[in-house]
Design an enzyme around this catalytic site. Structure first.
Site, mmCIF file in Angstrom:
data_model
loop_
_atom_site.group_PDB
_atom_site.id
_atom_site.type_symbol
_atom_site.label_atom_id
_atom_site.label_comp_id
_atom_site.label_asym_id
_atom_site.label_seq_id
_atom_site.Cartn_x
_atom_site.Cartn_y
_atom_site.Cartn_z
ATOM 1 N N TYR A 1 -6.871 7.053 2.871
ATOM 2 C CA TYR A 1 -6.322 7.299 1.543
ATOM 3 C C TYR A 1 -5.779 8.724 1.420
ATOM 4 O O TYR A 1 -4.778 8.952 0.739
ATOM 5 C CB TYR A 1 -7.378 7.022 0.465
ATOM 6 C CG TYR A 1 -7.721 5.553 0.360
ATOM 7 C CD1 TYR A 1 -6.776 4.641 -0.115
ATOM 8 C CD2 TYR A 1 -8.958 5.064 0.757
ATOM 9 C CE1 TYR A 1 -7.067 3.290 -0.194
ATOM 10 C CE2 TYR A 1 -9.261 3.719 0.686
ATOM 11 C CZ TYR A 1 -8.306 2.831 0.214
ATOM 12 O OH TYR A 1 -8.595 1.487 0.150
ATOM 13 N N GLY B 1 -5.171 1.094 10.139
ATOM 14 C CA GLY B 1 -4.462 0.375 11.191
ATOM 15 C C GLY B 1 -5.103 -0.972 11.411
ATOM 16 O O GLY B 1 -6.077 -1.096 12.163
ATOM 17 N N ARG B 2 -4.581 -1.982 10.724
ATOM 18 C CA ARG B 2 -5.207 -3.313 10.750
ATOM 19 C C ARG B 2 -5.189 -3.915 12.156
ATOM 20 O O ARG B 2 -6.216 -4.323 12.684
ATOM 21 C CB ARG B 2 -4.474 -4.237 9.770
ATOM 22 C CG ARG B 2 -5.007 -5.642 9.712
ATOM 23 C CD ARG B 2 -4.230 -6.467 8.696
ATOM 24 N NE ARG B 2 -4.356 -5.900 7.357
ATOM 25 C CZ ARG B 2 -5.387 -6.086 6.554
ATOM 26 N NH1 ARG B 2 -6.401 -6.819 6.961
ATOM 27 N NH2 ARG B 2 -5.414 -5.535 5.357
ATOM 28 N N ASP C 1 1.129 2.185 9.702
ATOM 29 C CA ASP C 1 0.672 1.533 10.928
ATOM 30 C C ASP C 1 1.738 1.549 12.022
ATOM 31 O O ASP C 1 1.424 1.359 13.200
ATOM 32 C CB ASP C 1 0.288 0.080 10.656
ATOM 33 C CG ASP C 1 -0.919 -0.047 9.743
ATOM 34 O OD1 ASP C 1 -1.528 0.993 9.424
ATOM 35 O OD2 ASP C 1 -1.247 -1.176 9.344
ATOM 36 N N GLY D 1 0.819 -1.202 0.000
ATOM 37 C CA GLY D 1 0.000 0.000 0.000
ATOM 38 C C GLY D 1 0.854 1.253 0.000
ATOM 39 O O GLY D 1 2.047 1.206 0.277
ATOM 40 N N GLU E 1 -9.270 1.030 11.958
ATOM 41 C CA GLU E 1 -10.056 0.164 11.082
ATOM 42 C C GLU E 1 -10.075 -1.290 11.548
ATOM 43 O O GLU E 1 -10.967 -2.056 11.179
ATOM 44 C CB GLU E 1 -9.525 0.229 9.648
ATOM 45 C CG GLU E 1 -8.109 -0.281 9.491
ATOM 46 C CD GLU E 1 -7.627 -0.239 8.049
ATOM 47 O OE1 GLU E 1 -8.453 0.000 7.154
ATOM 48 O OE2 GLU E 1 -6.421 -0.440 7.833
ATOM 49 N N ARG F 1 -2.332 8.523 3.526
ATOM 50 C CA ARG F 1 -1.240 7.698 3.014
ATOM 51 C C ARG F 1 -0.698 8.195 1.677
ATOM 52 O O ARG F 1 0.406 7.844 1.279
ATOM 53 C CB ARG F 1 -1.680 6.239 2.890
ATOM 54 C CG ARG F 1 -2.576 5.919 1.708
ATOM 55 C CD ARG F 1 -2.893 4.453 1.647
ATOM 56 N NE ARG F 1 -3.361 4.045 0.329
ATOM 57 C CZ ARG F 1 -3.563 2.785 -0.041
ATOM 58 N NH1 ARG F 1 -3.336 1.811 0.817
ATOM 59 N NH2 ARG F 1 -3.977 2.496 -1.252
ATOM 60 N N ASP G 1 5.849 -4.514 6.093
ATOM 61 C CA ASP G 1 6.323 -5.793 6.614
ATOM 62 C C ASP G 1 6.152 -6.915 5.599
ATOM 63 O O ASP G 1 6.997 -7.800 5.494
ATOM 64 C CB ASP G 1 5.619 -6.134 7.929
ATOM 65 C CG ASP G 1 4.109 -6.217 7.796
ATOM 66 O OD1 ASP G 1 3.492 -5.166 7.579
ATOM 67 O OD2 ASP G 1 3.544 -7.319 7.918
#
Length: 444
Positions: free
Chosen positions: A368, A238-239, A194, A22, A311, A371, A163
């Site tokens: 969006y 932020g997963r 993140d 991303g 999120e 980022r 990562d």
């Protein structure tokens, strides 16, 4: 120990770069800083000659041979990339170890594999730039990528990504060492908004994204005046980590503290209606019933409620709810839950709006916007510091992912061993500034 190859001192170096995963506010700046310090190494006589090759659209370009060599006359112009958002060479989400996915997307040639249905399938795709040279039919993506690097006579490749990108870089580095005597040095640059990568203290772009998310909400919060009993849900990327939500909240409250609300006679002109009333992140268990009761009191007093949430907050509960109804949980090529498709914002909107008796609910996502920004001064400096050490590490023949190593005394910037680099680092909610913020907004 770092992966060590033959030092490059005094040799001609062919540098390759690619951006992957991303977007983050650091991709363009990383290219600019790497070019700067490689050129400086050439001018300082550390290496004898230099070239730059860029693979288009990340690992996709590496697999398909889609690349270009940057003309020497354009090297000085790369400084302009410091002020550019996005990636000037494009990204993609490709997992080199996911053979099936690479074939389905047409990034490698015909490759027999066994589907889950136990049906043997041949999938054939044409390479946009022609078949990679000397790669037998059925070669794995790792071998295809390695052969492309060898064909292009690459000495060092910089993988600029999060990562997942650097995990794939680790696989590639190990494969090159095992199968091709480590002929290509792999130096990663860690981007992710993140900030959730072990053992790296601060990943590229995270601080910029927090600053940009705050600016986004500075305007969005005015929607709280658009309707009585307004609920605004600000969804932040932020997963699994709440860092960005927390940092964005901190940056927004800094902006709020600088605003002039002297005209106190007006009911919607003050910090009470424009502050954050709740911060929900994955690291804090969410009791929606209790929060609903607390926030209803705020709604009665202020006539509006503003919530910041990551999120990934509540995803476990939402997934369990979907699975209980027999619904398929959408996932990407890496196995991550597709958060955009399960829509936590909609879930919270439905349940919280009822609990606080909101007349209108607005869900706004800053991800969006944040980022895609250009790196701020903080990130440009961090990227530059890591690029400088990264170039020196490559010249010394050392592969790894650049960053501030939290496991070493003084958190030095170094080429961190790829086998120590992984995602999923949670945000430390015990930090004083975060606990103080929760107290100030009345959440604890």
């Amino acid at each position: 120990m770092p992966i060590q190859s033959t030092p490059l001192t005094g040799t001609a170096v062919n540098v390759a770069m690619m951006t992957s995963g991303g977007l983050a506010p650091c991709l363009s700046a990383s290219i600019a800083q790497l070019v700067k310090y490689w050129v400086q190494a050439l001018e300082d006589g550390k290496i004898s000659d230099l070239s730059f090759r860029f693979y288009v659209s990340g690992y996709k370009g590496l697999l398909t041979g889609d690349s270009f060599v940057l003309d020497k006359a354009d090297w000085p112009k790369c400084e302009a990339l410091l002020k550019l958002g996005g990636s000037p060479i494009g990204n993609s989400r490709v997992k080199l170890t996911n053979v099936e996915d690479c074939i389905k997307k047409g990034y490698v040639g015909t490759y027999p594999f066994l589907m889950q249905s136990s049906t043997l399938v041949n999938l054939t795709r044409e390479f946009p730039m022609g078949e990679p040279p000397n790669v037998p039919e059925g070669s794995t993506p790792l071998e295809v990528a390695s052969q492309q690097l060898l064909k292009d006579k690459i000495t060092v490749i910089h993988t600029i990504g999060g990562d997942d990108t650097n995990t794939q870089a680790a696989h590639l580095s190990d494969y090159l060492l095992e199968k091709h005597d480590g002929k290509v040095i792999v130096v990663g640059m860690p981007k992710t908004i993140d900030n959730d990568v072990y053992p790296i203290k601060q990943t590229f772009g995270a601080q910029t994204a927090a600053e940009q998310g705050a600016k986004y909400f500075e305007n969005i919060v005015n929607e709280s005046t658009a309707n009585p009993r307004m609920l605004i849900l600000h969804e932040v990327m932020g997963r699994d980590s709440g860092y960005l939500t927390a940092a964005t909240s901190l940056e927004y409250r800094k902006i709020l503290a600088q605003q002039n609300f002297d005209a106190t006679a007006f009911p919607y002109n003050g910090t009470a209606t424009r502050d954050i009333h709740a911060i929900w992140i994955p690291e804090i268990k969410l009791d929606l019933v209790a929060e609903g009761a607390r926030l209803k009191e705020i709604m009665e007093k202020n006539g509006c409620v503003n919530v910041f949430f990551g999120e990934g907050t509540g995803v476990e509960e939402i997934v369990k709810d979907m699975e209980s109804r027999g619904e398929e949980v959408p996932r990407d090529a890496f196995g991550h839950i597709a958060l955009a498709k399960i829509n936590p914002g909609q879930y919270f909107s439905k349940h919280l709006a009822k609990a606080i008796d909101a007349q209108k609910t607005l869900v706004q996502k800053s991800g969006y916007f944040s980022r895609a920004a250009a790196a701020n001064d903080f990130d440009v400096q961090l990227i530059g510091d890591c690029a400088k050490v990264g170039v020196d590490s490559a010249i010394d023949g050392i592969s790894g992912c650049m960053g501030q190593d939290e496991d070493k005394e003084g958190t030095p910037i170094r080429a961190i061993e790829f086998n120590r680099v992984k995602g999923g680092k949670p945000f430390d909610i015990s930090q004083t500034w975060f606990q103080q913020m929760l107290k100030e907004i009345g959440q604890i």
